[in-house]
Design an enzyme around this catalytic site. Sequence first.
Site, PDB file in Angstrom:
ATOM      1  CB  SER A   1      -0.710  -0.163   1.483  1.00 34.37           C
ATOM      2  OG  SER A   1      -2.301  -1.349   0.950  1.00 34.37           O
TER       3      SER A   1
ATOM      4  CE  LYS B   1      -3.348   0.378  -1.216  1.00 34.35           C
ATOM      5  NZ  LYS B   1      -3.919   0.621  -0.024  1.00 34.35           N
TER       6      LYS B   1
ATOM      7  CE1 TYR C   1      -5.129  -1.351  -4.014  1.00 35.85           C
ATOM      8  CE2 TYR C   1      -5.593  -3.340  -4.334  1.00 35.85           C
ATOM      9  CZ  TYR C   1      -4.932  -2.360  -3.589  1.00 35.85           C
ATOM     10  OH  TYR C   1      -4.926  -2.410  -1.956  1.00 35.85           O
TER      11      TYR C   1
ATOM     12  CE1 TYR D   1      -3.653   0.535   4.471  1.00 35.34           C
ATOM     13  CE2 TYR D   1      -3.005  -1.170   6.386  1.00 35.34           C
ATOM     14  CZ  TYR D   1      -2.848   0.065   4.700  1.00 35.34           C
ATOM     15  OH  TYR D   1      -2.136  -0.523   2.928  1.00 35.34           O
TER      16      TYR D   1
ATOM     17  CB  VAL E   1      -0.231  -5.645   4.556  1.00 36.17           C
ATOM     18  CG1 VAL E   1      -1.479  -5.204   4.984  1.00 36.17           C
ATOM     19  CG2 VAL E   1      -0.138  -6.167   3.097  1.00 36.17           C
TER      20      VAL E   1
END
Length: 309
Positions: free
Chosen positions: A64, A67, A191, A243, A261
């Site tokens: 992530s 992103k 993605y 998160y 992760v």
Amino acid sequence: MTDLDVAVSEIAEEMRRRPDRGEVATYIPELARVDPNAFGLCVIDAEGNVAAAGDCDTPFSIQSISKVFTLTLALGKVGDRLWRRVGREPSGSAFNSIVQLEYEHGIPRNPFINAGAIAVTDLILSGHQPREVLGEILHFMRFLADDQSIAIDKAVAASEQRTGFRNAALANYMKSFGVLENPVEFTLGVYFHHCAIAMTCRQLAMAGRFLVHSGRNPETGMSVVPPERARRINAVMLTCGHYDGSGEFAYRVGLPGKSGVGGGILAVAPGRASIAVWAPGLDANGNSHLGRIALEALTKRMGWSIFGA
């Protein structure tokens, strides 16, 4: 050795000895194979000095953290129109939650949870073929890190595609509300592949430097993004980058940051340093357990928290 060299070396040694290492991600089978004892840390300060220790040159799946860079690309393509498709508020929910999407009519809460990043990916994809867009994302990462060797770990990407049922559910749910424009399988393919980019701590710290320097590449002096956009990307990283653990990260570390992760964290001390840490064991929120502890120790020692020393 500088104070920064000493701090990085001592923190890496302390992390190497700690028994509490968190749990590696197992829902992506390829990530379950990673050595839980790995630890790397790299800091590049505002003058370009590099302090690195541990497994800082071992490539890992950035997941992530990618992103941050897809958000940067999307803002470059459509500017603030992006925020019609995705919010910028903390989620307060798990990174792969579908509950919030139902309450909020398919609009993801922010670009760093999975649904938000899928929506951002869809925006970048519009008008292009998946292969072209992946090439653009990789080119951007290589440009920022000044390293042409950065590549996608195809085994990780395939592993995600085989097991990414919840991401497929999120994408299809958003598609039902018209949030996604492209075929779901195309958007998900891009993605999964950009999340599977493999980088070292050294490469990742290099790639994050433009957010330290108000959007400029410090080596060339050329603008990557305008200063206001760099500030806003940092703001979303601070509030949403971890998160449901974003508040805890801000409280303890006090820097904009984005976790993945795969166990990596990219953190930005504006005007001071770009920092990348990797420790594969995760906490309950899916963030690197030792990575956060190491960054807390570093910001305390260097006085880098944006909230004061």
